[in-house]
Design a protein around this motif. Structure first.
Motif, short mmCIF file in Angstrom:
data_model
loop_
_atom_site.label_atom_id
_atom_site.label_comp_id
_atom_site.label_asym_id
_atom_site.label_seq_id
_atom_site.Cartn_x
_atom_site.Cartn_y
_atom_site.Cartn_z
N GLY A 75 32.54 52.08 45.56
CA GLY A 75 32.52 53.23 44.67
C GLY A 75 32.73 52.89 43.21
O GLY A 75 33.48 53.57 42.52
N GLY A 76 32.06 51.85 42.73
CA GLY A 76 32.10 51.56 41.31
C GLY A 76 33.33 50.83 40.84
O GLY A 76 33.43 50.45 39.68
N ASP A 77 34.26 50.62 41.75
CA ASP A 77 35.47 49.88 41.40
C ASP A 77 35.19 48.39 41.60
O ASP A 77 34.53 47.99 42.54
CB ASP A 77 36.61 50.34 42.31
CG ASP A 77 37.96 49.94 41.73
OD1 ASP A 77 37.98 49.24 40.70
OD2 ASP A 77 38.97 50.35 42.31
N ASP A 78 35.68 47.56 40.68
CA ASP A 78 35.39 46.13 40.76
C ASP A 78 36.40 45.36 41.58
O ASP A 78 36.08 44.30 42.13
CB ASP A 78 35.35 45.53 39.35
CG ASP A 78 33.98 45.70 38.71
OD1 ASP A 78 33.07 46.17 39.42
OD2 ASP A 78 33.84 45.38 37.53
N THR A 79 37.61 45.83 41.63
CA THR A 79 38.65 45.05 42.28
C THR A 79 38.71 45.36 43.78
O THR A 79 38.59 46.51 44.19
CB THR A 79 40.02 45.39 41.67
OG1 THR A 79 40.19 46.82 41.69
CG2 THR A 79 40.09 44.91 40.24
N PRO A 80 38.87 44.32 44.59
CA PRO A 80 38.99 44.56 46.03
C PRO A 80 40.29 45.29 46.32
O PRO A 80 41.29 45.12 45.61
CB PRO A 80 39.02 43.15 46.63
CG PRO A 80 39.45 42.26 45.51
CD PRO A 80 39.00 42.90 44.24
N THR A 81 40.28 46.13 47.33
CA THR A 81 41.51 46.79 47.73
C THR A 81 42.10 46.04 48.94
O THR A 81 41.40 45.28 49.60
CB THR A 81 41.26 48.26 48.11
OG1 THR A 81 40.27 48.29 49.13
CG2 THR A 81 40.78 49.05 46.92
N HIS A 82 43.36 46.27 49.18
CA HIS A 82 44.03 45.60 50.28
C HIS A 82 44.54 46.63 51.26
O HIS A 82 44.93 47.73 50.88
CB HIS A 82 45.19 44.75 49.75
CG HIS A 82 44.74 43.64 48.86
ND1 HIS A 82 44.57 43.81 47.51
CD2 HIS A 82 44.40 42.36 49.14
CE1 HIS A 82 44.16 42.65 46.99
NE2 HIS A 82 44.05 41.77 47.95
#
Lengths: 92, 92
Positions: A75-82
């Motif tokens: 969704g347009g976010d660059d950072t991976p989520t955990h």
């Protein structure tokens, strides 16, 4: 452990997963691994407790491991989520 | 373990509890016990993972225990309800 002895906890009612565990043990499995991620972690603990306390008192918790999975950005976010994970190994 | 080294997980944001753990370790605690019940269990795992991965890489998970607490009946219901619990012992 063979993959067929893993029960992956999702959003269904607790009893669905309890039945899955009981079916594996009744089918001859010596170990069953209950796995969950994120909010389903609480449900995984519920499943194990119901299996042990109500249905299969001889089943023991052999090992509990926790960890973190990295999820692809979305969704347009660059950072991976955990997302946190748990694996509870049951043995009888 | 002294009670003062326990962090009880509730409904606050994960970072509040992460800070509580870090403060205890920085204050000289050798062990910190993270405890939660019910839906907060997932958050307890999140707290431990953030403490270990982002802030205190030397901290290890020493022990994880799960169980069930019996709650008094409430609201006209006669049967006691049960809630799952988790205790995660961290050591550095």
């Amino acid at each position: 452990m063979s993959e067929s002895n893993a029960v992956l906890i999702g959003r269904k009612p607790v009893m669905n997963y309890v039945l899955a565990c009981i079916t594996l043990f009744h089918g001859g499995a010596k170990e069953v691994e209950v796995r969950a991620r994120g909010r389903a972690i609480s449900r995984a603990v519920d499943v194990v407790e119901v299996v042990r306390r109500r249905f299969l008192p001889d089943v023991k918790v052999k090992k509990i491991g926790i960890g973190t999975d990295e999820m692809a950005p979305r969704g347009g976010d660059d950072t991976p989520t955990h997302v946190s994970t748990i694996e509870i190994t049951l043995t009888q």
